[in-house]
Motif scaffolding. Structure first.
Motif, PDB file in Angstrom:
ATOM      1  N   ALA A 127     -12.193  13.718   6.355  1.00 22.76           N
ATOM      2  CA  ALA A 127     -11.432  14.315   7.065  1.00 22.76           C
ATOM      3  C   ALA A 127     -10.207  12.728   7.522  1.00 22.76           C
ATOM      4  CB  ALA A 127     -12.367  13.844   8.501  1.00 22.76           C
ATOM      5  N   ARG A 128      -9.097  12.503   8.399  1.00 23.60           N
ATOM      6  CA  ARG A 128      -8.284  12.260   8.711  1.00 23.60           C
ATOM      7  C   ARG A 128      -8.175  11.786  10.500  1.00 23.60           C
ATOM      8  NH1 ARG A 128      -4.284  13.878   4.086  1.00 23.60           N
ATOM      9  NH2 ARG A 128      -5.545  14.009   2.536  1.00 23.60           N
ATOM     10  N   SER A 129      -8.186  11.090  10.656  1.00 21.01           N
ATOM     11  CA  SER A 129      -8.096  10.378  12.269  1.00 21.01           C
ATOM     12  C   SER A 129      -7.058   9.406  12.562  1.00 21.01           C
ATOM     13  CB  SER A 129      -9.047  10.820  12.792  1.00 21.01           C
ATOM     14  OG  SER A 129      -8.874  10.138  13.857  1.00 21.01           O
ATOM     15  N   GLY A 130      -6.162   9.031  13.149  1.00 20.91           N
ATOM     16  CA  GLY A 130      -5.308   8.444  13.741  1.00 20.91           C
ATOM     17  C   GLY A 130      -6.179   7.788  14.566  1.00 20.91           C
ATOM     18  N   PHE A 131      -7.041   7.625  15.496  1.00 17.00           N
ATOM     19  CA  PHE A 131      -7.920   6.872  16.099  1.00 17.00           C
ATOM     20  C   PHE A 131      -8.189   5.922  15.529  1.00 17.00           C
ATOM     21  CE2 PHE A 131      -7.177  10.932  18.889  1.00 17.00           C
ATOM     22  CZ  PHE A 131      -6.677  10.675  19.982  1.00 17.00           C
ATOM     23  N   VAL A 132      -9.300   6.605  14.678  1.00 13.55           N
ATOM     24  CA  VAL A 132     -10.169   5.829  13.616  1.00 13.55           C
ATOM     25  C   VAL A 132      -9.460   5.009  12.398  1.00 13.55           C
ATOM     26  CG1 VAL A 132     -11.778   7.275  14.363  1.00 13.55           C
ATOM     27  CG2 VAL A 132     -11.006   7.290  12.015  1.00 13.55           C
ATOM     28  N   GLY A 133      -8.186   5.359  12.059  1.00 16.70           N
ATOM     29  CA  GLY A 133      -7.161   4.318  10.883  1.00 16.70           C
ATOM     30  C   GLY A 133      -7.410   4.893   9.904  1.00 16.70           C
ATOM     31  N   CYS A 134      -7.451   6.616   9.933  1.00 20.32           N
ATOM     32  CA  CYS A 134      -8.094   7.380   8.180  1.00 20.32           C
ATOM     33  C   CYS A 134      -6.971   8.335   8.052  1.00 20.32           C
ATOM     34  CB  CYS A 134      -9.277   8.113   8.166  1.00 20.32           C
ATOM     35  SG  CYS A 134     -10.664   6.652   8.721  1.00 20.32           S
ATOM     36  N   GLY A 135      -6.301   8.261   7.141  1.00 20.28           N
ATOM     37  CA  GLY A 135      -5.651   8.766   6.046  1.00 20.28           C
ATOM     38  C   GLY A 135      -5.307   9.009   4.976  1.00 20.28           C
ATOM     39  N   VAL A 136      -3.339   8.931   4.853  1.00 17.51           N
ATOM     40  CA  VAL A 136      -3.047   8.729   3.510  1.00 17.51           C
ATOM     41  C   VAL A 136      -1.462   6.915   3.971  1.00 17.51           C
ATOM     42  CG1 VAL A 136      -1.031   9.611   2.240  1.00 17.51           C
ATOM     43  CG2 VAL A 136      -2.909  11.038   2.855  1.00 17.51           C
ATOM     44  N   TYR A 137      -1.827   6.402   3.372  1.00 22.87           N
ATOM     45  CA  TYR A 137      -0.923   5.020   3.640  1.00 22.87           C
ATOM     46  C   TYR A 137      -0.454   4.827   2.090  1.00 22.87           C
ATOM     47  CZ  TYR A 137      -4.237   4.138   7.422  1.00 22.87           C
ATOM     48  OH  TYR A 137      -4.682   3.767   8.172  1.00 22.87           O
ATOM     49  N   PHE A 138       1.252   4.152   3.001  1.00 19.46           N
ATOM     50  CA  PHE A 138       1.839   3.699   1.964  1.00 19.46           C
ATOM     51  C   PHE A 138       2.361   2.350   1.501  1.00 19.46           C
ATOM     52  CE2 PHE A 138       2.713   8.404   3.981  1.00 19.46           C
ATOM     53  CZ  PHE A 138       3.089   8.447   3.703  1.00 19.46           C
ATOM     54  N   SER A 139       1.872   1.159   1.682  1.00 20.50           N
ATOM     55  CA  SER A 139       2.197   0.220   1.595  1.00 20.50           C
ATOM     56  C   SER A 139       1.999   0.072   0.058  1.00 20.50           C
ATOM     57  CB  SER A 139       1.178  -0.543   2.773  1.00 20.50           C
ATOM     58  OG  SER A 139       1.024  -0.563   3.366  1.00 20.50           O
ATOM     59  N   VAL A 140       1.008   0.891  -0.856  1.00 21.21           N
ATOM     60  CA  VAL A 140       0.775   0.740  -2.031  1.00 21.21           C
ATOM     61  C   VAL A 140       2.164   0.923  -2.835  1.00 21.21           C
ATOM     62  CG1 VAL A 140       0.192   3.137  -2.631  1.00 21.21           C
ATOM     63  CG2 VAL A 140      -0.444   1.362  -4.585  1.00 21.21           C
ATOM     64  N   ALA A 141       3.439   2.007  -2.557  1.00 20.90           N
ATOM     65  CA  ALA A 141       4.382   2.322  -2.615  1.00 20.90           C
ATOM     66  C   ALA A 141       5.385   0.553  -2.419  1.00 20.90           C
ATOM     67  CB  ALA A 141       4.994   3.847  -1.886  1.00 20.90           C
ATOM     68  N   ILE A 142       5.465   0.852  -0.817  1.00 18.87           N
ATOM     69  CA  ILE A 142       6.197  -0.092  -0.328  1.00 18.87           C
ATOM     70  C   ILE A 142       6.153  -1.629  -1.086  1.00 18.87           C
ATOM     71  CG2 ILE A 142       6.827  -1.702   1.467  1.00 18.87           C
ATOM     72  CD1 ILE A 142       5.870   0.775   3.134  1.00 18.87           C
ATOM     73  N   LYS A 143       5.120  -1.919  -1.412  1.00 18.89           N
ATOM     74  CA  LYS A 143       5.368  -3.184  -2.390  1.00 18.89           C
ATOM     75  C   LYS A 143       5.363  -3.379  -3.470  1.00 18.89           C
ATOM     76  CE  LYS A 143       0.158  -4.725  -0.037  1.00 18.89           C
ATOM     77  NZ  LYS A 143      -1.367  -4.598  -0.877  1.00 18.89           N
ATOM     78  N   ARG A 144       6.013  -1.935  -4.217  1.00 13.87           N
ATOM     79  CA  ARG A 144       6.811  -1.873  -5.723  1.00 13.87           C
ATOM     80  C   ARG A 144       8.170  -1.549  -5.192  1.00 13.87           C
ATOM     81  NH1 ARG A 144       2.832   2.184  -8.703  1.00 13.87           N
ATOM     82  NH2 ARG A 144       4.261   1.952  -9.985  1.00 13.87           N
ATOM     83  N   CYS A 145       8.715  -1.460  -3.579  1.00 17.00           N
ATOM     84  CA  CYS A 145       9.768  -1.281  -4.279  1.00 17.00           C
ATOM     85  C   CYS A 145      11.234  -1.910  -4.525  1.00 17.00           C
ATOM     86  CB  CYS A 145      10.591  -1.369  -2.760  1.00 17.00           C
ATOM     87  SG  CYS A 145      11.911  -1.175  -2.551  1.00 17.00           S
ATOM     88  N   GLN A 146      10.739  -3.499  -4.940  1.00 13.64           N
ATOM     89  CA  GLN A 146      11.293  -3.827  -5.889  1.00 13.64           C
ATOM     90  C   GLN A 146      11.749  -3.780  -7.500  1.00 13.64           C
ATOM     91  OE1 GLN A 146      14.269  -5.684  -5.542  1.00 13.64           O
ATOM     92  NE2 GLN A 146      13.460  -5.419  -3.136  1.00 13.64           N
ATOM     93  N   GLU A 147      10.276  -3.137  -7.826  1.00 14.36           N
ATOM     94  CA  GLU A 147       9.971  -2.700  -9.366  1.00 14.36           C
ATOM     95  C   GLU A 147      10.515  -0.703  -9.427  1.00 14.36           C
ATOM     96  OE1 GLU A 147       6.421  -0.421 -11.581  1.00 14.36           O
ATOM     97  OE2 GLU A 147       5.327  -1.454  -9.843  1.00 14.36           O
ATOM     98  N   PHE A 148      10.283  -0.561  -8.152  1.00 17.18           N
ATOM     99  CA  PHE A 148      11.746   0.855  -8.470  1.00 17.18           C
ATOM    100  C   PHE A 148      12.636   1.052  -8.573  1.00 17.18           C
ATOM    101  CE2 PHE A 148       6.738   2.577  -5.585  1.00 17.18           C
ATOM    102  CZ  PHE A 148       7.165   2.777  -7.158  1.00 17.18           C
ATOM    103  N   LEU A 149      13.423  -0.280  -7.862  1.00 17.39           N
ATOM    104  CA  LEU A 149      15.036  -0.333  -7.914  1.00 17.39           C
ATOM    105  C   LEU A 149      15.458  -0.730  -8.902  1.00 17.39           C
ATOM    106  CD1 LEU A 149      14.508  -2.060  -4.469  1.00 17.39           C
ATOM    107  CD2 LEU A 149      16.648   0.051  -4.870  1.00 17.39           C
ATOM    108  N   ALA A 150      13.857  -1.821 -10.235  1.00 21.86           N
ATOM    109  CA  ALA A 150      14.683  -1.818 -11.533  1.00 21.86           C
ATOM    110  C   ALA A 150      14.916  -0.734 -12.049  1.00 21.86           C
ATOM    111  CB  ALA A 150      14.139  -3.322 -11.443  1.00 21.86           C
ATOM    112  N   LEU A 151      13.831   0.112 -11.752  1.00 23.29           N
ATOM    113  CA  LEU A 151      13.224   1.064 -12.605  1.00 23.29           C
ATOM    114  C   LEU A 151      14.827   2.107 -12.845  1.00 23.29           C
ATOM    115  CD1 LEU A 151       9.674   2.410 -12.358  1.00 23.29           C
ATOM    116  CD2 LEU A 151      10.832   2.119 -14.221  1.00 23.29           C
ATOM    117  N   ARG A 152      15.059   2.723 -10.837  1.00 33.16           N
ATOM    118  CA  ARG A 152      16.135   2.793 -10.795  1.00 33.16           C
ATOM    119  C   ARG A 152      17.341   2.294 -11.423  1.00 33.16           C
ATOM    120  NH1 ARG A 152      17.759   4.527  -4.872  1.00 33.16           N
ATOM    121  NH2 ARG A 152      18.743   2.380  -4.791  1.00 33.16           N
ATOM    122  N   GLU A 153      17.532   1.498 -11.332  1.00 33.32           N
ATOM    123  CA  GLU A 153      19.207   0.840 -12.095  1.00 33.32           C
ATOM    124  C   GLU A 153      18.840   1.249 -13.443  1.00 33.32           C
ATOM    125  OE1 GLU A 153      20.489  -3.467 -13.199  1.00 33.32           O
ATOM    126  OE2 GLU A 153      19.370  -3.649 -11.202  1.00 33.32           O
TER     127      GLU A 153
END
Length: 412
Positions: A108-134
């Motif tokens: 189960a996922r719930s905002g009350f207990v902080g359970c869900g799908v998080y995107f920090s792992v992708a945000i951390k790789r933003c510079q890597e993705f920018l280089a790939l797009r270039e």
């Protein structure tokens, strides 16, 4: 204790997007690099749905962690697919390093207990993705450049073959070139080639075109025809240019001065009665009206150092400067386009309206002037478009521009 935990959370700094990038821009970035990450279109659509359920501000502040709390059944309803499809997509997105799932024991996922799908792992790789797009964009541009080169090779070879067959029939050498030409892939197939495959094909096409031009020149000389790049007597560079057939007068006082950087005044002016101006795309593409009257060696000192680099590379092993053809100048001009910052559409427009030769000499002229420290060309692309407009108006004088380069070079 609870107050201490709350205070500790308030001091946590979460990954955030680079300055200037919004959530939607991040999604566009992921769209661009998804194929390299092994993410298929269905999983990418699920990613967009999930990230669309987050607050845009969470991606920029660093004070909260972007998270989608929607259950798989809710995401499936939004996507109009089955929950099993969403489960498969999430597995793919986790494997690609785009999401992190933090759920309760029962999933189960719930905002009350902080359970869900998080995107920090992708945000951390933003510079890597920018280089790939270039890298993807550079590859796309290189692919387009190679297709453009193949187009020029095809135009010149097709034209040259027509003259070879008309003048010398289907001799064995001509037949070999014609057969090789027939085996070329279509323009549509070029788009489906990998960069490596396209590079190999364009190199072969270039070699075949050069072989045909050399054969035509050799056969013409054998049968007593004129040599495009030879003249019996040359006094000086300025005289060579003045001898180009043209009824229009050239302003000799202004011809040697650097051209202004304002694109509206970029192209040298002249009356439209010059024979060269009547040359259009319907003429034999491989022939040069200018090189028929002026030896190639005259142009080499006028070229920029960068243009000479490409011309020199093409003449190596081919018997000196006199072995070059219009084709070589055109290929060198195409190589200079991205280096000058000229959009391909400006070149295509010039070719459509004044033919390959006209576009080639326009790039040759503006390239030679681009590095002038006194009056540099601010926008080479705008300069080329201005020259194309002058051609349409009947006021472009390419020979006058070449004379200007010659006189400026003699004055230095």
């Amino acid at each position: 204790m609870a107050e201490a935990i709350l205070e500790a959370r308030q001091h946590i700094s979460f990954p955030s997007l680079p300055q200037g990038m919004e959530r939607d821009g991040f999604v566009a970035l992921i769209d661009a690099v998804a194929p390299l990450l092994g993410v298929r279109s269905a999983a990418l659509a699920t990613f967009r749905t999930m990230i669309g359920a987050t607050r845009p501000s969470a991606f920029k502040s660093g004070e909260e962690e972007p998270c989608c709390y929607l259950a798989q059944s809710e995401i499936a309803k939004k996507r109009k697919v089955s929950p099993s499809r969403i489960r498969a997509d999430e597995v793919q997105l986790v494997a690609a390093g785009l999401i992190e799932k933090r759920t309760m024991g029962n999933g189960a996922r719930s905002g009350f207990v902080g359970c869900g799908v998080y995107f920090s792992v992708a945000i951390k790789r933003c510079q890597e993705f920018l280089a790939l797009r270039e890298g993807i964009e550079e590859g796309r541009q290189q692919h387009a450049k190679l297709r453009g080169l193949r187009s020029i090779h095809k135009k010149h070879l097709k034209s040259c073959l027509a003259e070879l067959i008309a003048e010398h029939g289907l001799a064995a050498e001509v037949q070999d070139i014609a057969d090789a030409f027939e085996a070329w892939p279509s323009a549509d197939k070029l788009h489906r080639m990998s960069l490596e495959e396209l590079e190999a094909h364009v190199a072969e096409a270039d070699a075949l075109c050069t072989a045909a031009l050399d054969l035509l020149q050799a056969m013409s000389e054998t049968h007593g025809g004129p040599h495009e790049n030879e003249r019996s007597y040359i006094q000086d560079t300025t005289q060579d240019f003045n001898e180009v057939p043209c009824n229009a007068s050239v302003d000799q006082q202004s011809a040697g001065k650097p051209a202004p950087s304002n694109v509206e005044d970029a192209a040298p002016s002249g009356a439209p009665s010059c024979r060269e101006e009547k040359a259009g795309a319907g003429d034999a593409e491989h022939k040069s009206k200018i090189l028929t009257n002026i030896p190639i060696q005259t142009f080499i000192p006028l070229a920029s150092e960068e243009m000479r680099f490409y011309l020199d590379a093409r003449r190596l092993g081919r018997g000196g400067w006199s072995s070059l053809h219009l084709h070589d100048f055109t290929v060198a001009a195409l190589c200079r386009l991205p280096e000058l910052g000229i959009n391909r559409s400006a070149w295509d427009d010039a070719v459509r309206k004044m033919g390959v030769e006209g576009a080639t000499w326009c790039v040759f002229i503006l390239d030679a002037k681009a590095g002038d420290p006194d009056t540099p060309i601010v926008s080479p692309g705008g300069y080329l478009r201005a020259m194309t407009r002058r051609h349409e108006e009947g006021t472009l004088n390419i020979v006058g521009g070449l004379i200007g380069l010659s006189m400026r070079q003699n004055a230095e």
